[in-house]
Design an enzyme around this catalytic site. Structure first.
Site, PDB file in Angstrom:
ATOM      1  N   GLU A 187       0.823  -1.203   0.000  1.00  8.65           N
ATOM      2  CA  GLU A 187       0.000   0.000   0.000  1.00  8.65           C
ATOM      3  C   GLU A 187       0.861   1.259   0.000  1.00  8.65           C
ATOM      4  O   GLU A 187       1.987   1.258   0.506  1.00  8.65           O
ATOM      5  CB  GLU A 187      -0.902   0.002   1.241  1.00  8.65           C
ATOM      6  CG  GLU A 187      -1.846  -1.181   1.224  1.00  8.65           C
ATOM      7  CD  GLU A 187      -2.788  -1.230   2.423  1.00  8.65           C
ATOM      8  OE1 GLU A 187      -3.776  -1.954   2.326  1.00  8.65           O
ATOM      9  OE2 GLU A 187      -2.524  -0.570   3.439  1.00  8.65           O
ATOM     10  N   CYS A 215       3.513   8.496   0.593  1.00  4.49           N
ATOM     11  CA  CYS A 215       4.025   7.553   1.585  1.00  4.49           C
ATOM     12  C   CYS A 215       4.190   6.207   0.888  1.00  4.49           C
ATOM     13  O   CYS A 215       3.247   5.691   0.281  1.00  4.49           O
ATOM     14  CB  CYS A 215       3.033   7.465   2.747  1.00  4.49           C
ATOM     15  SG  CYS A 215       3.546   6.266   3.987  1.00  4.49           S
ATOM     16  N   CYS A 248       6.969  -6.931   7.229  1.00  3.12           N
ATOM     17  CA  CYS A 248       8.117  -6.344   7.928  1.00  3.12           C
ATOM     18  C   CYS A 248       8.651  -7.357   8.924  1.00  3.12           C
ATOM     19  O   CYS A 248       7.882  -8.073   9.569  1.00  3.12           O
ATOM     20  CB  CYS A 248       7.695  -5.070   8.658  1.00  3.12           C
ATOM     21  SG  CYS A 248       9.071  -4.223   9.457  1.00  3.12           S
ATOM     22  N   CYS A 302       7.330  -4.834  15.526  1.00  2.00           N
ATOM     23  CA  CYS A 302       6.882  -3.876  16.553  1.00  2.00           C
ATOM     24  C   CYS A 302       5.432  -4.213  16.926  1.00  2.00           C
ATOM     25  O   CYS A 302       4.598  -4.430  16.048  1.00  2.00           O
ATOM     26  CB  CYS A 302       6.990  -2.445  16.020  1.00  2.00           C
ATOM     27  SG  CYS A 302       8.644  -2.064  15.421  1.00  2.00           S
ATOM     28  N   CYS A 346       2.176  -2.159  15.651  1.00  2.00           N
ATOM     29  CA  CYS A 346       2.081  -1.858  14.220  1.00  2.00           C
ATOM     30  C   CYS A 346       1.413  -3.004  13.460  1.00  2.00           C
ATOM     31  O   CYS A 346       1.818  -4.170  13.603  1.00  2.00           O
ATOM     32  CB  CYS A 346       3.487  -1.616  13.678  1.00  2.00           C
ATOM     33  SG  CYS A 346       3.551  -1.464  11.882  1.00  2.00           S
ATOM     34  N   CYS A 368      -0.467   5.930   9.507  1.00  2.00           N
ATOM     35  CA  CYS A 368       0.728   5.243   9.979  1.00  2.00           C
ATOM     36  C   CYS A 368       0.364   3.989  10.759  1.00  2.00           C
ATOM     37  O   CYS A 368      -0.461   4.039  11.661  1.00  2.00           O
ATOM     38  CB  CYS A 368       1.520   6.132  10.930  1.00  2.00           C
ATOM     39  SG  CYS A 368       2.032   7.661  10.206  1.00  2.00           S
TER      40      CYS A 368
HETATM   41  N1  SAH Z   1       9.479   0.668   9.386  1.00  2.00           N
HETATM   42  C1  SAH Z   1       9.762   2.038   9.411  1.00  2.00           C
HETATM   43  C2  SAH Z   1       8.858   2.849   8.525  1.00  2.00           C
HETATM   44  C3  SAH Z   1       7.411   2.437   8.458  1.00  2.00           C
HETATM   45  S1  SAH Z   1       6.467   2.660   9.914  1.00  2.00           S
HETATM   46  C4  SAH Z   1       9.710   2.571  10.836  1.00  2.00           C
HETATM   47  O1  SAH Z   1       9.244   1.875  11.710  1.00  2.00           O
HETATM   48  O2  SAH Z   1      10.180   3.675  11.037  1.00  2.00           O
HETATM   49  C5  SAH Z   1       6.104   4.405   9.849  1.00  2.00           C
HETATM   50  C6  SAH Z   1       5.827   5.056  11.179  1.00  2.00           C
HETATM   51  O3  SAH Z   1       4.552   4.642  11.672  1.00  2.00           O
HETATM   52  C7  SAH Z   1       6.819   4.714  12.270  1.00  2.00           C
HETATM   53  O4  SAH Z   1       7.245   5.889  12.924  1.00  2.00           O
HETATM   54  C8  SAH Z   1       6.025   3.854  13.226  1.00  2.00           C
HETATM   55  O5  SAH Z   1       6.504   3.959  14.541  1.00  2.00           O
HETATM   56  C9  SAH Z   1       4.640   4.431  13.063  1.00  2.00           C
HETATM   57  N2  SAH Z   1       3.565   3.544  13.461  1.00  2.00           N
HETATM   58  C10 SAH Z   1       3.504   2.200  13.349  1.00  2.00           C
HETATM   59  N3  SAH Z   1       2.326   1.741  13.831  1.00  2.00           N
HETATM   60  C11 SAH Z   1       1.617   2.824  14.235  1.00  2.00           C
HETATM   61  C12 SAH Z   1       0.317   3.014  14.782  1.00  2.00           C
HETATM   62  N4  SAH Z   1      -0.494   1.982  14.972  1.00  2.00           N
HETATM   63  N5  SAH Z   1      -0.077   4.272  15.052  1.00  2.00           N
HETATM   64  C13 SAH Z   1       0.730   5.327  14.811  1.00  2.00           C
HETATM   65  N6  SAH Z   1       1.947   5.214  14.276  1.00  2.00           N
HETATM   66  C14 SAH Z   1       2.405   3.977  13.996  1.00  2.00           C
HETATM   67 FE1  SF4 Z   2       8.085  -2.576  10.697  1.00  3.70          FE
HETATM   68 FE2  SF4 Z   2       5.905  -1.433  11.661  1.00  3.70          FE
HETATM   69 FE3  SF4 Z   2       8.077  -1.620  13.198  1.00  3.70          FE
HETATM   70 FE4  SF4 Z   2       8.038   0.076  11.097  1.00  3.70          FE
HETATM   71  S1  SF4 Z   2       6.777   0.199  12.951  1.00  3.70           S
HETATM   72  S2  SF4 Z   2       9.670  -1.363  11.688  1.00  3.70           S
HETATM   73  S3  SF4 Z   2       6.778  -1.122   9.650  1.00  3.70           S
HETATM   74  S4  SF4 Z   2       6.894  -3.361  12.404  1.00  3.70           S
END
Ligand code: SAH
Ligand code: SF4
Length: 386
Positions: free
Chosen positions: A106, A119, A126, A130, A133, A375
């Site tokens: 996406e 974006c 991934c 995390c 996420c 995000c």
């Molecule tokens: N993997 C990379 C880039 C993609 S995630 C990273 O983690 O930086 C993009 C951003 O979205 C990151 O800052 C992450 O911390 C944030 N993010 C992930 N899940 C989220 C959520 N449920 N609500 C708000 N931000 C989130």
């Molecule tokens: Fe991967 Fe989501 Fe963590 Fe970014 S925030 S590194 S996309 S698991």
């Protein structure tokens, strides 16, 4: 056992026929030479592909009809295809891209008054895991190729009829950990920034990482590179290791010291993204520790109130993942269940605290929330996944 991000991510299957999409100038020259054409025709292909964003051989009118027919017969032009577009009430549009092997990623198109921001995804899924996420709950399926990264930009700009002269910003904040796919990312970056290609200035491209220090160091060594954003998201090792497994390998001190060594240009700052999880990472003590971390190098802070998704407690009724994905997201959710957005008053208080500490701070009101394009809400159910 090695963490998943320590192993190279699986790659896209190679095509039976040559594919011109995503090739650099030298590769395009080699391709046309293999067809018995002079090398300079490679430059014509480069401009057609990336400056004009042509997606079919019959659009390459500077080439002779005979050569176009030969290209049609022997060389693929395999860009990701937009198969679903969901406009959000706030003006952003979430696009679903279908890849050649049926997997999907996406991207989000966000128009602003004087620019557009795209974006982009860097991987299918991934490896970083995390817990807050949605993408992290998918696990890693594979890297995107350079063509699949550049192709998201080409497809979104073509879809929205991007007018000449409007600056384009790119943020790698979609699915995947871009520094876990650095080789393809930098190949795509070369095409995206080439004045004869998409001509996007390097300073308009930002790569966001969860804190893969090996990747931060590698990217810092490139003479031309994107800007860096770090998803900090917590201020103690105990907290951060719980929600971001990568912190168990590179902790806050290792991160701060890698960022302190990162070779910044004059005026350049590292963006610190900080997802606010109610009752977990949004205390005023967190704010003070965040300020101390941010002062260690030139930085700006982006506070991101948590966006609920289907793996979280405040899950929205809609969502982009199919049912199989939803099952997996729930099974693997662990602490993914139970996260909540912070109270507005707390967001304001933290902003105030950081600004008072002399730091540059903004709150990212994630766009596209109503279509699960914000995000951390990006998750696909690859239909061909076995
Ligand atoms: N993997 C990379 C880039 C993609 S995630 C990273 O983690 O930086 C993009 C951003 O979205 C990151 O800052 C992450 O911390 C944030 N993010 C992930 N899940 C989220 C959520 N449920 N609500 C708000 N931000 C989130
Ligand atoms: Fe991967 Fe989501 Fe963590 Fe970014 S925030 S590194 S996309 S698991």
């Amino acid at each position: 056992m090695k963490p998943a991000w320590d192993l190279p991510a699986p790659e896209a299957a190679t095509h039976a026929r040559p594919d011109a999409a995503g090739l650099g100038l030298a590769e395009l020259k080699a391709l046309v030479i293999s067809l018995g054409e002079p090398a300079w025709r490679g430059a014509q292909l480069f401009e057609g592909l990336y400056r004009h964003r042509w997606a079919r051989w019959d659009q390459f009118t500077p080439l002779s009809k005979e050569l176009r027919t030969r290209l049609e017969a022997s060389v693929d032009l395999c860009w990701p295809e937009i198969v679903q577009s969901q406009p959000s009430e706030d003006g952003a549009t979430k696009h679903v891209f279908q890849l050649a092997d049926g997997k999907q990623v996406e991207g989000v198109f966000m128009p602003y008054e004087k620019r557009v921001t795209l974006c982009l995804s860097s991987q299918v899924g991934c490896a970083m895991g995390c817990t807050f996420c949605a993408t992290g709950q998918m696990g890693i399926l594979r890297n995107l190729s350079a063509a699949e990264i550049v192709g998201q930009v080409v497809a979104m700009l073509n879809h929205h009829g991007h007018p000449e002269g409007v600056p384009v910003n790119l943020v790698f904040m979609g699915m995947g950990e871009p520094l876990h796919n650095l080789d393809h990312l930098m190949a795509a970056f070369a095409i995206l920034t080439d004045p004869k290609g998409l001509a996007i200035p390097p300073r308009r491209i930002t790569v966001s990482t969860s804190g893969l220090v090996s990747g931060i160091e590698r990217m810092g060594a490139f003479p031309k590179r994107p800007r860096l954003a770090l998803s900090l998201n917590a201020t103690t090792d105990e907290q951060r290791s719980r929600i971001m497994p990568v912190n168990r390998v590179w902790n806050l001190e290792a991160l701060a010291s890698a960022l302190g060594r990162f070779p910044l240009q004059s005026g350049e700052r590292i963006t610190l993204e900080y997802v606010l999880l109610k009752g977990i990472t949004d205390s005023l003590e967190d704010g003070r520790r965040l300020a101390a971390f941010a002062r260690r190098f030139p930085s700006k802070i982006n506070l991101i109130p948590f966006n609920p998704h289907e793996g979280g407690a405040g899950a929205e009724p809609h969502g982009t993942g199919g049912s199989a994905q939803r099952v997996r997201a729930t099974e693997g959710a662990h602490e993914g269940n139970g996260f909540e957005p912070p109270d507005e008053a707390r967001v304001g208080a933290l902003c105030h605290l950081l600004a008072e500490a002399g730091l540059s701070v903004s709150v990212r009101r994630s766009r596209g929330q109503d279509v699960a394009g914000a995000c951390g809400q990006l998750v696909r159910n690859p239909r061909t996944e076995d």
